[in-house]
Design an enzyme around this catalytic site. Structure first.
Site, short mmCIF file in Angstrom:
data_model
loop_
_atom_site.label_atom_id
_atom_site.label_comp_id
_atom_site.label_asym_id
_atom_site.label_seq_id
_atom_site.Cartn_x
_atom_site.Cartn_y
_atom_site.Cartn_z
NE ARG A 119 -2.91 0.39 3.34
CZ ARG A 119 -2.18 0.50 4.48
NH1 ARG A 119 -1.40 1.54 4.66
NH2 ARG A 119 -2.25 -0.43 5.40
CE LYS B 239 -12.99 7.93 -18.13
NZ LYS B 239 -13.35 9.19 -17.51
CG ASP C 213 -10.41 16.14 -14.75
OD1 ASP C 213 -9.72 15.57 -15.62
OD2 ASP C 213 -11.39 15.60 -14.21
CE1 TYR D 226 -16.94 11.37 -15.91
CE2 TYR D 226 -16.49 11.38 -13.57
CZ TYR D 226 -16.81 10.69 -14.72
OH TYR D 226 -17.01 9.34 -14.68
#
Ligand SMILES: *Cc1c(COP(=O)(O)O)cnc(C)c1O
Length: 383
Positions: free
Chosen positions: A46, A195, A170, A98
């Protein structure tokens, strides 16, 4: 290093133990320690994983940032950025956001006392009137979804700097191949790597790039402390996708141009939204801050109904009807019922999301096949 070299080489070294040229998938949760506390820099996955570290170094270079920090999704990345804020802090965000980010800001962080103001940013000076002592971040998304409006990043950053407020962009829709917000004055860049960075619609992933080391350290702390980390195989897939980012986005831009030009002259099409058109309101800014105009095109029909749009969406062969964007394959979507289905009709009509609006994520197929596909689908509309 130029961009096409960076995507292949930045942060990528042959594996020190075997010489493997491709970054291995370190599929492990823990690492052997020679004696308690004596280790090779890796204790628990982690906290740190070599596959993830290679990806972080690579994307930091692509965005000309100091450090990048990976998360399990674009929204997990956005969430981590917001976790650096305190109750009663406020954000000024673009209003054309978004949907998942809007939901995260309002429904999740709203509960913890972080207030968001959603403001149109086509005229950056409009931000000024919302600035107060509690504003701790300005959030920009450009080009916007699905109307492909353009926000002048440099102008927003100039205003923000005057007030000492950090700007986060973004950059998912543009990708680092087309736009580098840190070069334009931004402090933080976030990507849904799902994306364009991944580029093959086979992984969900998010990355934050920081201009300053100190902010990256806060995010590394949250990456470990809150734990929204990606798995090593997902990091590998993003690294692999990035190797062809420049080729894919370049082709998608070329295809999008041909499709936008075809749609513009089609008798059944009302409006085409693509920042490459000289009469697009954001064209000049896009020309300045982007290297090309992107692979996204939206258009509306003269016969402005759900039924007409459904005829088009139901009759394409190469454009698959699906959410998401930025993959090698072309996708077609209907914002009013899909991505923006939760927005009341009156409100979405105001921003141009009409009943017939169709959004395309243009892939890297042969442009002539894509144009023929749309032409055929448009033939199905009976007027
Ligand atoms: C998809 C997307 C996100 C969210 O990313 P996930 O990887 O789906 O969590 C954020 N911003 C934009 C612009 C997006 O397109």
């Amino acid at each position: 290093m130029k961009f096409g070299t960076k995507v292949i080489h930045a942060g990528i070294e042959p594996d020190p133990t075997t010489g493997a040229v491709m970054t291995p998938i370190y599929q492990t949760s823990t690492y052997a320690q020679e004696s308690p506390g004596k280790h090779k820099g890796y204790e628990y996955a982690r906290t740190k994983n070599p596959t993830r570290s290679a990806l972080e170094a690579n994307v930091a270079a692509l965005e000309n940032g100091k450090k990048a920090v990976c998360f399990g999704s674009g929204l997990a990345a956005t969430g981590a950025i917001l976790q650096t804020l305190e109750p009663n802090d406020e954000i000024i965000s673009t209003n054309d956001l978004y949907g998942g980010t809007y939901r995260l800001f309002t429904k999740v962080f709203g509960k913890y006392g972080i207030k968001s103001h959603f403001v149109g940013m086509s005229k950056p000076a409009d931000i000024e009137e919302y600035i107060n002592d509690n504003i701790k971040m300005i959030w920009v998304e450009t080009p916007t979804n699905p109307m492909l409006n353009i926000i002048d990043i440099e102008a927003v950053c100039t205003i923000a700097k005057k007030h000492g407020i950090p700007v986060c962009v973004d950059n998912t829709f543009a990708s680092p191949y087309l736009q580098n917000p840190i070069d334009l004055g931004a402090d933080i860049v976030v990507h849904s790597a799902t994306k364009y960075l991944g580029g093959h619609s086979d992984v969900v992933h998010g990355i934050v790039v920081c201009k300053e080391e100190a902010f990256a350290d806060e995010l590394f702390f949250l990456q470990n402390a809150a734990g929204a980390v990606p798995g090593p195989q997902d990091c590998f897939l993003i690294l692999r996708g990035i190797k062809t980012l420049h080729l894919r986005v370049q082709r998608a831009c070329e295809n999008a141009r041909k499709i936008a030009e075809f749609l513009k002259t089609h008798e059944k099409v009302a409006n085409v939204y693509w920042p490459g058109f000289e009469d697009h309101p954001g064209h000049e800014v896009a020309k300045r801050q982007m290297r090309d105009f992107g692979g996204m095109v939206s258009f509306s029909l003269k016969y402005d109904t759900f039924e007409a749009a459904a005829m088009v969406l139901g009759n394409t062969h190469f454009f698959t009807c699906a959410e998401s964007l930025g993959g090698v394959e072309s996708l077609i979507g209907h914002p009013a019922t899909m991505t923006h289905g939760s927005i009341p009709r009156e409100q979405r009509l105001k921003v141009g999301i009409t009943d017939s609006l169709i959004r395309l994520s243009v892939g890297v197929e042969d442009a002539s096949d894509l144009v023929a596909d749309l032409k055929h689908a448009l033939d199905w509309i009976e007027v």
